[in-house]
Design a protein around this motif. Sequence first.
Motif, PDB file in Angstrom:
ATOM      1  N   GLU A  43      30.134  43.794  41.981  1.00  0.00           N
ATOM      2  CA  GLU A  43      30.755  42.993  40.923  1.00  0.00           C
ATOM      3  C   GLU A  43      30.878  41.539  41.337  1.00  0.00           C
ATOM      4  OE1 GLU A  43      31.904  45.848  42.048  1.00  0.00           O
ATOM      5  OE2 GLU A  43      32.072  47.200  40.331  1.00  0.00           O
ATOM      6  N   LEU A  47      28.843  38.424  39.560  1.00  0.00           N
ATOM      7  CA  LEU A  47      29.594  37.297  39.005  1.00  0.00           C
ATOM      8  C   LEU A  47      29.157  35.988  39.642  1.00  0.00           C
ATOM      9  CD1 LEU A  47      31.848  36.356  37.101  1.00  0.00           C
ATOM     10  CD2 LEU A  47      33.474  36.757  38.950  1.00  0.00           C
ATOM     11  N   ALA A  96      33.343  39.026  34.443  1.00  0.00           N
ATOM     12  CA  ALA A  96      34.753  38.813  34.780  1.00  0.00           C
ATOM     13  C   ALA A  96      35.571  40.077  34.537  1.00  0.00           C
ATOM     14  CB  ALA A  96      35.318  37.644  33.973  1.00  0.00           C
ATOM     15  N   THR A  98      34.447  43.208  34.749  1.00  0.00           N
ATOM     16  CA  THR A  98      34.147  44.160  35.821  1.00  0.00           C
ATOM     17  C   THR A  98      34.749  43.720  37.143  1.00  0.00           C
ATOM     18  OG1 THR A  98      32.008  43.112  36.252  1.00  0.00           O
ATOM     19  CG2 THR A  98      32.023  44.995  34.760  1.00  0.00           C
ATOM     20  N   MET A  99      34.804  42.414  37.393  1.00  0.00           N
ATOM     21  CA  MET A  99      35.424  41.929  38.628  1.00  0.00           C
ATOM     22  C   MET A  99      36.922  42.191  38.621  1.00  0.00           C
ATOM     23  SD  MET A  99      34.613  40.553  41.433  1.00  0.00           S
ATOM     24  CE  MET A  99      35.518  39.937  42.807  1.00  0.00           C
ATOM     25  N   ALA A 100      37.567  41.948  37.479  1.00  0.00           N
ATOM     26  CA  ALA A 100      39.006  42.202  37.382  1.00  0.00           C
ATOM     27  C   ALA A 100      39.304  43.689  37.510  1.00  0.00           C
ATOM     28  CB  ALA A 100      39.547  41.658  36.060  1.00  0.00           C
ATOM     29  N   CYS A 103      39.129  44.883  41.074  1.00  0.00           N
ATOM     30  CA  CYS A 103      40.316  44.536  41.852  1.00  0.00           C
ATOM     31  C   CYS A 103      41.500  45.436  41.513  1.00  0.00           C
ATOM     32  CB  CYS A 103      40.691  43.075  41.630  1.00  0.00           C
ATOM     33  SG  CYS A 103      39.501  41.943  42.350  1.00  0.00           S
ATOM     34  N   CYS A 117      38.433  45.214  45.925  1.00  0.00           N
ATOM     35  CA  CYS A 117      38.422  43.799  46.316  1.00  0.00           C
ATOM     36  C   CYS A 117      39.112  43.594  47.653  1.00  0.00           C
ATOM     37  CB  CYS A 117      39.111  42.948  45.253  1.00  0.00           C
ATOM     38  SG  CYS A 117      38.150  42.733  43.766  1.00  0.00           S
ATOM     39  N   ASN A 128      40.683  38.403  41.906  1.00  0.00           N
ATOM     40  CA  ASN A 128      41.423  38.126  40.672  1.00  0.00           C
ATOM     41  C   ASN A 128      41.258  36.682  40.215  1.00  0.00           C
ATOM     42  OD1 ASN A 128      42.522  40.701  40.209  1.00  0.00           O
ATOM     43  ND2 ASN A 128      44.105  40.346  41.744  1.00  0.00           N
ATOM     44  N   SER A 130      38.711  34.649  40.938  1.00  0.00           N
ATOM     45  CA  SER A 130      37.339  34.438  40.460  1.00  0.00           C
ATOM     46  C   SER A 130      37.139  35.082  39.088  1.00  0.00           C
ATOM     47  CB  SER A 130      36.327  34.971  41.467  1.00  0.00           C
ATOM     48  OG  SER A 130      36.464  36.363  41.619  1.00  0.00           O
ATOM     49  N   ALA A 131      37.776  36.218  38.834  1.00  0.00           N
ATOM     50  CA  ALA A 131      37.691  36.833  37.505  1.00  0.00           C
ATOM     51  C   ALA A 131      38.379  35.954  36.462  1.00  0.00           C
ATOM     52  CB  ALA A 131      38.325  38.221  37.520  1.00  0.00           C
ATOM     53  N   GLY A 134      36.139  33.198  35.661  1.00  0.00           N
ATOM     54  CA  GLY A 134      35.055  33.742  34.843  1.00  0.00           C
ATOM     55  C   GLY A 134      35.463  33.862  33.379  1.00  0.00           C
TER      56      GLY A 134
END
Length: 158
Positions: A43, A47, A96, A98-100, A103, A117, A128, A130-131, A134
Amino acid sequence: MHYSIPSFSFQSYKSVLRYCEMGCAFMVWTILYGAEGRQELAEAHYLMVICTCCLMFCGGALMADMYNIQIQYPDLWPLTEFALEVTFMTLSFFAAVTMASACRWTYNGDENDESFCQHFLHSSAKGNISAMFGFFLSLALLSSVNLSYKRVRKYQYS
């Protein structure tokens, strides 16, 4: 149909949106570039790649606006700009998300266990933040899509 194209201004709404887009993409890139395990967490890697491509597009689009490329290619540039902005808006939003969510996920589903994360990036704050940037990038691109749509709508493509 031909209409007059306004001259470029560094303080115009479109330019300020480009600066915001470039700033958000650069912040995501900087945060994830400094993270040690970004290659192991898919992820974070996706991103970062999306924001790097978006940063290059926004810089190129700002240069195209500065040199009034739409005068030379009035049938091509507004539609191309609109399509790329919609693409990057969609990709950055879902990257964003998927990144959140990465985490928030843990290995065993236990609330006390470390998240993905925390394990790969050694800090859940990096993921968080970076999300969050995003999401801000996708919101700035949403405003640019609205302006580009109004510009595309003025043309009659056949």
